[in-house]
Write a protein that holds these residues in place. Sequence first.
Motif, PDB file in Angstrom:
ATOM      1  N   ALA A 157      -9.997  -3.247   7.560  1.00 53.40           N
ATOM      2  CA  ALA A 157      -9.562  -4.472   6.887  1.00 53.40           C
ATOM      3  C   ALA A 157      -8.043  -4.585   6.898  1.00 53.40           C
ATOM      4  O   ALA A 157      -7.493  -5.673   7.121  1.00 53.40           O
ATOM      5  CB  ALA A 157     -10.095  -4.502   5.457  1.00 53.40           C
ATOM      6  N   MET A 158      -7.356  -3.486   6.670  1.00 52.12           N
ATOM      7  CA  MET A 158      -5.896  -3.486   6.704  1.00 52.12           C
ATOM      8  C   MET A 158      -5.391  -3.864   8.094  1.00 52.12           C
ATOM      9  O   MET A 158      -4.439  -4.634   8.236  1.00 52.12           O
ATOM     10  CB  MET A 158      -5.359  -2.110   6.296  1.00 52.12           C
ATOM     11  CG  MET A 158      -5.581  -1.771   4.838  1.00 52.12           C
ATOM     12  SD  MET A 158      -5.250  -0.053   4.446  1.00 52.12           S
ATOM     13  CE  MET A 158      -3.495   0.061   4.690  1.00 52.12           C
ATOM     14  N   ARG A 159      -6.041  -3.320   9.128  1.00 51.79           N
ATOM     15  CA  ARG A 159      -5.659  -3.654  10.505  1.00 51.79           C
ATOM     16  C   ARG A 159      -5.874  -5.136  10.797  1.00 51.79           C
ATOM     17  O   ARG A 159      -5.045  -5.779  11.441  1.00 51.79           O
ATOM     18  CB  ARG A 159      -6.448  -2.818  11.506  1.00 51.79           C
ATOM     19  CG  ARG A 159      -6.006  -1.382  11.591  1.00 51.79           C
ATOM     20  CD  ARG A 159      -6.840  -0.648  12.655  1.00 51.79           C
ATOM     21  NE  ARG A 159      -6.478   0.726  12.753  1.00 51.79           N
ATOM     22  CZ  ARG A 159      -5.443   1.184  13.475  1.00 51.79           C
ATOM     23  NH1 ARG A 159      -4.704   0.349  14.147  1.00 51.79           N
ATOM     24  NH2 ARG A 159      -5.182   2.476  13.508  1.00 51.79           N
ATOM     25  N   ARG A 168      -8.212   6.426   2.413  1.00 48.81           N
ATOM     26  CA  ARG A 168      -8.829   5.123   2.618  1.00 48.81           C
ATOM     27  C   ARG A 168     -10.034   5.288   3.536  1.00 48.81           C
ATOM     28  O   ARG A 168      -9.998   6.069   4.480  1.00 48.81           O
ATOM     29  CB  ARG A 168      -7.861   4.120   3.250  1.00 48.81           C
ATOM     30  CG  ARG A 168      -6.671   3.805   2.398  1.00 48.81           C
ATOM     31  CD  ARG A 168      -7.076   2.936   1.215  1.00 48.81           C
ATOM     32  NE  ARG A 168      -5.930   2.627   0.381  1.00 48.81           N
ATOM     33  CZ  ARG A 168      -5.831   2.995  -0.883  1.00 48.81           C
ATOM     34  NH1 ARG A 168      -6.781   3.676  -1.468  1.00 48.81           N
ATOM     35  NH2 ARG A 168      -4.758   2.687  -1.581  1.00 48.81           N
ATOM     36  N   SER A 169     -11.089   4.522   3.248  1.00 50.05           N
ATOM     37  CA  SER A 169     -12.294   4.585   4.080  1.00 50.05           C
ATOM     38  C   SER A 169     -12.035   3.884   5.411  1.00 50.05           C
ATOM     39  O   SER A 169     -11.054   3.144   5.565  1.00 50.05           O
ATOM     40  CB  SER A 169     -13.464   3.908   3.368  1.00 50.05           C
ATOM     41  OG  SER A 169     -13.249   2.514   3.306  1.00 50.05           O
ATOM     42  N   ASP A 170     -12.943   4.106   6.371  1.00 52.65           N
ATOM     43  CA  ASP A 170     -12.819   3.431   7.664  1.00 52.65           C
ATOM     44  C   ASP A 170     -12.848   1.918   7.493  1.00 52.65           C
ATOM     45  O   ASP A 170     -12.110   1.198   8.166  1.00 52.65           O
ATOM     46  CB  ASP A 170     -13.950   3.868   8.605  1.00 52.65           C
ATOM     47  CG  ASP A 170     -13.795   5.307   9.074  1.00 52.65           C
ATOM     48  OD1 ASP A 170     -12.674   5.849   8.996  1.00 52.65           O
ATOM     49  OD2 ASP A 170     -14.794   5.878   9.537  1.00 52.65           O
ATOM     50  N   ALA A 171     -13.684   1.431   6.572  1.00 56.24           N
ATOM     51  CA  ALA A 171     -13.775  -0.005   6.323  1.00 56.24           C
ATOM     52  C   ALA A 171     -12.465  -0.543   5.749  1.00 56.24           C
ATOM     53  O   ALA A 171     -12.014  -1.635   6.120  1.00 56.24           O
ATOM     54  CB  ALA A 171     -14.932  -0.310   5.378  1.00 56.24           C
ATOM     55  N   GLU A 172     -11.837   0.199   4.855  1.00 50.41           N
ATOM     56  CA  GLU A 172     -10.565  -0.231   4.268  1.00 50.41           C
ATOM     57  C   GLU A 172      -9.469  -0.270   5.332  1.00 50.41           C
ATOM     58  O   GLU A 172      -8.672  -1.207   5.379  1.00 50.41           O
ATOM     59  CB  GLU A 172     -10.155   0.692   3.133  1.00 50.41           C
ATOM     60  CG  GLU A 172     -11.013   0.546   1.893  1.00 50.41           C
ATOM     61  CD  GLU A 172     -10.701   1.592   0.848  1.00 50.41           C
ATOM     62  OE1 GLU A 172     -10.607   1.207  -0.338  1.00 50.41           O
ATOM     63  OE2 GLU A 172     -10.554   2.783   1.190  1.00 50.41           O
ATOM     64  N   ILE A 173      -9.430   0.738   6.178  1.00 53.81           N
ATOM     65  CA  ILE A 173      -8.426   0.781   7.238  1.00 53.81           C
ATOM     66  C   ILE A 173      -8.655  -0.355   8.225  1.00 53.81           C
ATOM     67  O   ILE A 173      -7.705  -1.011   8.661  1.00 53.81           O
ATOM     68  CB  ILE A 173      -8.426   2.148   7.943  1.00 53.81           C
ATOM     69  CG1 ILE A 173      -7.940   3.226   6.962  1.00 53.81           C
ATOM     70  CG2 ILE A 173      -7.556   2.125   9.194  1.00 53.81           C
ATOM     71  CD1 ILE A 173      -8.069   4.643   7.461  1.00 53.81           C
ATOM     72  N   HIS A 216       0.819  -1.198   0.000  1.00 52.68           N
ATOM     73  CA  HIS A 216       0.000   0.000   0.000  1.00 52.68           C
ATOM     74  C   HIS A 216       0.852   1.245   0.000  1.00 52.68           C
ATOM     75  O   HIS A 216       0.390   2.310  -0.329  1.00 52.68           O
ATOM     76  CB  HIS A 216      -0.976  -0.021   1.163  1.00 52.68           C
ATOM     77  CG  HIS A 216      -0.370  -0.501   2.434  1.00 52.68           C
ATOM     78  ND1 HIS A 216       0.532   0.236   3.127  1.00 52.68           N
ATOM     79  CD2 HIS A 216      -0.509  -1.652   3.094  1.00 52.68           C
ATOM     80  CE1 HIS A 216       0.899  -0.444   4.193  1.00 52.68           C
ATOM     81  NE2 HIS A 216       0.293  -1.585   4.192  1.00 52.68           N
ATOM     82  N   HIS A 230      -6.112   8.151   6.654  1.00 53.80           N
ATOM     83  CA  HIS A 230      -7.576   8.274   6.739  1.00 53.80           C
ATOM     84  C   HIS A 230      -8.169   9.164   5.643  1.00 53.80           C
ATOM     85  O   HIS A 230      -9.365   9.113   5.388  1.00 53.80           O
ATOM     86  CB  HIS A 230      -7.973   8.799   8.116  1.00 53.80           C
ATOM     87  CG  HIS A 230      -7.589  10.232   8.332  1.00 53.80           C
ATOM     88  ND1 HIS A 230      -6.297  10.617   8.651  1.00 53.80           N
ATOM     89  CD2 HIS A 230      -8.319  11.351   8.248  1.00 53.80           C
ATOM     90  CE1 HIS A 230      -6.268  11.940   8.764  1.00 53.80           C
ATOM     91  NE2 HIS A 230      -7.481  12.414   8.523  1.00 53.80           N
TER      92      HIS A 230
END
Length: 56
Positions: A22-24, A15-20, A1, A12
Amino acid sequence: HGIGLDKKEWLHLVRSDAEIAAMRRLKAAFDPNNILNAGRVFDLAPAASIRDVPPQ
């Protein structure tokens, strides 16, 4: 990434909250002890070990 330390604080914005989230989750799944590039993108605490959980 390609985030790294220089762009970490602006993640932030791109990337959307959902993407972050998922990354976490991926980071925690593949590196539960947070030993690979610790703190580069996420400030994760190491996952609790079964030995850290008190008996009931």
